[in-house]
Design an enzyme around this catalytic site. Structure first.
Site, short mmCIF file in Angstrom:
data_model
loop_
_atom_site.label_atom_id
_atom_site.label_comp_id
_atom_site.label_asym_id
_atom_site.label_seq_id
_atom_site.Cartn_x
_atom_site.Cartn_y
_atom_site.Cartn_z
N GLU A 55 0.80 -1.23 0.00
CA GLU A 55 0.00 0.00 0.00
C GLU A 55 0.83 1.28 0.00
O GLU A 55 0.52 2.22 0.72
CB GLU A 55 -0.94 0.00 1.22
CG GLU A 55 -1.93 -1.14 1.19
CD GLU A 55 -2.78 -1.23 2.47
OE1 GLU A 55 -3.98 -1.49 2.32
OE2 GLU A 55 -2.25 -1.03 3.56
C1 TNX Z 1 -4.54 -4.11 4.74
S1 TNX Z 1 -2.75 -6.30 4.16
C2 TNX Z 1 -3.28 -3.81 5.23
C3 TNX Z 1 -3.14 -3.35 6.62
C4 TNX Z 1 -4.46 -3.19 7.32
C5 TNX Z 1 -5.37 -4.32 6.94
C6 TNX Z 1 -6.68 -4.28 7.66
C7 TNX Z 1 -1.73 -5.27 4.19
C8 TNX Z 1 -0.46 -5.71 3.74
N1 TNX Z 1 -2.09 -4.04 4.57
O1 TNX Z 1 -2.42 -2.15 6.65
O2 TNX Z 1 -4.22 -3.19 8.68
O3 TNX Z 1 -5.61 -4.28 5.55
O4 TNX Z 1 -7.47 -5.39 7.37
#
Ligand code: TNX
Length: 563
Positions: free
Chosen positions: A367
């Site tokens: 992300e």
């Molecule tokens: C996605 S999965 C994220 C996290 C959040 C999560 C909540 C991932 C690698 N990143 O930053 O905490 O969703 O479900």
């Protein structure tokens, strides 16, 4: 694009403290009543006092295969073995292995003494009868983590090549005893183990659980409690998500404000916290004593607000943002164009690698919506080189495959059914170039996903995940349609993100009973996979989890025993 394009999760974190789930009160109350009743009872020596008979499902020896994860081979037969006041735990190992074997013997004794009330001395050397722990078997088929359990009238023998195998065998032995063995006060026996032989080795070498200690800080004792619970199901990796926008949780001597300031809050604005180096080392060695390898994660280059707030020079504009206590994602980025960024990464990775005996170091990479693609690729190249320089194997979330994974890198796949074909194909292409995968599909094994619409905690962006959905998929073929071969899969991992999770009870209600299912996917042969038989084995874990104080979700899909 499905995953990358999703909007920030909407989380209401304020209500959580006031909400108590219904399923909690009954087993807890019943458990404590039993405890009160049983407290004064002693099976050796003390004046006999009338106790409530053990519940029917606890009286007979449980069937030999009634274990989670399902053992690879179970051959019932012969007489059962009963642990009695005169039982000894005999450790039989070569000199080189004897300390480890003794430690495991003492661990087993520590599990059994409070509830049985027996002395269970741990002794060394050959001898028949009792509980025998044999380490150093030359049977190659047992591998690094396998064991054999042989039970008969005279005793029960656990045999393994390596300490991990003996330890996993102890977990099986424990599950073959009545659930009340897990209570911490004296209980009524009999302590009978069915007769026969179990020969057991894992399907995957990597069977992980991740705990996000950044969104809400978890204390050392909370993490140790979780480690103990993971060990019961033969999980062997503990991935600690040590940094994120909301908090930096590990002391770094060369950048002291990371923990001191960057660790000073959490989601919702609480005081946060961080691990000193001594505390982290203590966690690592506690995990090792339960045969879990700690995999530390520093999430880079996004998810870095806590670091950016602590050191102005890490920001492209030289201005430190305020600390962040919300739950959005994707807004922060290290400055890929500044050299100080790489000095920072080098220092952090060097110090963390020196603290971590395990082979892996996770650098996140997910992300990074505020980092341009070009910068992301350049940054991940340099960050991976730094990890290698300090002797560790790179792990990254699967977005790493959008950069250039180094040789030997491991990508953690967290896509879900809506993840676009192009993203899956990119992951598959990386596996063809040698990258191996740990599978954490968000709509299967994200332990922060709600079970259904009534679940109070958690999120639902990947959909509701009931216990059957978490269990009923096949890691070997999960990405086969995109072209991922079976042997590219290193294993599975169940992450627990903590935007909505504060206490251990809350953590348990999300992890259990889904986590045992993920553990079974990681350990048991595909041939044993069957929801219908699994759900009755899982049901038998209910009283055990209750006895252990695990605040599990009483899913209506599982035939929990009454009482
Ligand atoms: C996605 S999965 C994220 C996290 C959040 C999560 C909540 C991932 C690698 N990143 O930053 O905490 O969703 O479900």
């Amino acid at each position: 694009m499905g995953v990358l394009g999703r909007s920030a999760p909407q989380v209401r974190t304020r209500r959580r403290d006031t909400l108590v789930r219904q399923h909690r009160s009954f087993p807890r109350l019943f458990g404590s009543l039993l405890l009160v009743v049983a407290a004064g009872v002693s099976s050796v020596g003390a004046a006999p006092e009338r106790v409530r008979p053990a519940p029917a499902h606890d009286v007979k020896a449980r069937p030999l295969g009634q274990v989670v994860p399902a053992p690879a081979r179970v051959r019932p037969g012969g007489s059962p073995y009963a642990i009695t006041a005169s039982t000894r735990i005999r450790v039989d190992a070569s000199r080189a292995d004897s300390r480890e074997a003794r430690r495991i013997g003492s661990y087993l004794a520590g599990l059994l003494r409070p509830s049985t009330g027996y002395a269970l001395p741990v002794t060394e050397g050959h001898g028949d009868g009792g509980i025998r722990l044999r380490l150093g078997s030359s049977d190659r088929s047992l591998g690094e983590e396998g064991y054999r359990l042989e039970s008969g009238r005279g005793g029960v023998t656990l045999t393994a090549r390596e300490p991990a195998g003996l330890f996993h065998g102890v977990q099986t032995l424990r599950q073959l005893l009545p659930a009340s063995v897990e209570e911490r006060s004296r209980q009524r026996g009999p302590w009978t183990i069915a007769g026969g032989t179990i020969t057991d080795t894992p399907r995957y070498a990597y069977r992980g659980a991740m705990l996000d200690v950044s969104r809400h800080f978890m204390t050392v004792s909370q993490v140790k409690l979780y480690i103990d619970q993971l060990a019961l199901y033969k999980i062997n990796k503990l991935h600690l998500h040590l940094s994120d926008d909301q908090g930096w949780r590990i002391a770094v001597d060369s950048w002291p404000r990371l923990a001191a300031y960057g660790g000073s809050t959490q989601v919702g604005g609480g005081p946060g916290g961080y691990y000193t180096k001594a505390q982290y080392r203590d966690l690592v060695s506690y995990a090792a004593s339960r045969q879990l390898e700690v995999i530390p994660e520093i999430d880079l280059p996004g998810h870095t607000n806590a670091a950016l707030a602590s050191y102005a020079e890490l920001n492209c504009d030289g201005v430190a943002p305020p600390l962040y206590t919300g739950t959005s994602v994707g807004f922060s980025s290290l400055c890929a164009g500044k050299e100080v960024t790489y000095d920072f990464v080098d220092d952090v990775v060097r110090e963390l690698a020196a603290l971590t005996p395990g082979k892996y170091l996770h650098i996140g990479g997910d992300e990074a919506h505020s980092t341009s693609h070009e910068d992301y690729v350049a940054f991940m190249d340099r960050a991976q080189a730094i990890v290698r320089k300090y002797g560790k194997t790179v792990v990254g979330w699967h977005q790493l495959t959008g950069a250039t994974p180094v040789k030997g890198a491991v990508a953690q796949y967290w896509g879900y059914d809506e993840t676009g074909a192009d993203e899956r194909l990119r992951v598959a292409a990386a596996t063809k170039a040698g990258t191996r995968l740990v599978l954490s599909p968000a709509d299967r094994v994200y332990l922060d996903m709600k079970y259904d619409r009534n679940t109070v905690l958690g999120q639902a962006w990947a959909g509701y995940t009931e216990v059957d959905r978490a269990y009923d998929w096949n890691p070997a073929t999960y990405l086969a349609d995109a072209g991922v071969a079976e042997d590219a899969v290193l294993g599975v991992e169940a992450p627990l993100w903590t935007e909505t999770i504060v206490t251990s009870d809350q953590l348990e209600s999300m992890a259990f009973p889904r986590l045992p299912g993920v553990a079974e996917l990681g350990w048991s042969p595909a041939a044993t996979h069957d929801w219908n038989t699994y759900k009755s084995r899982l049901a038998a874990q209910g009283p055990r989890m209750t006895a252990l104080g695990i605040d599990y979700y009483r899913s209506p899909l599982v035939p929990w025993p009454a009482g």
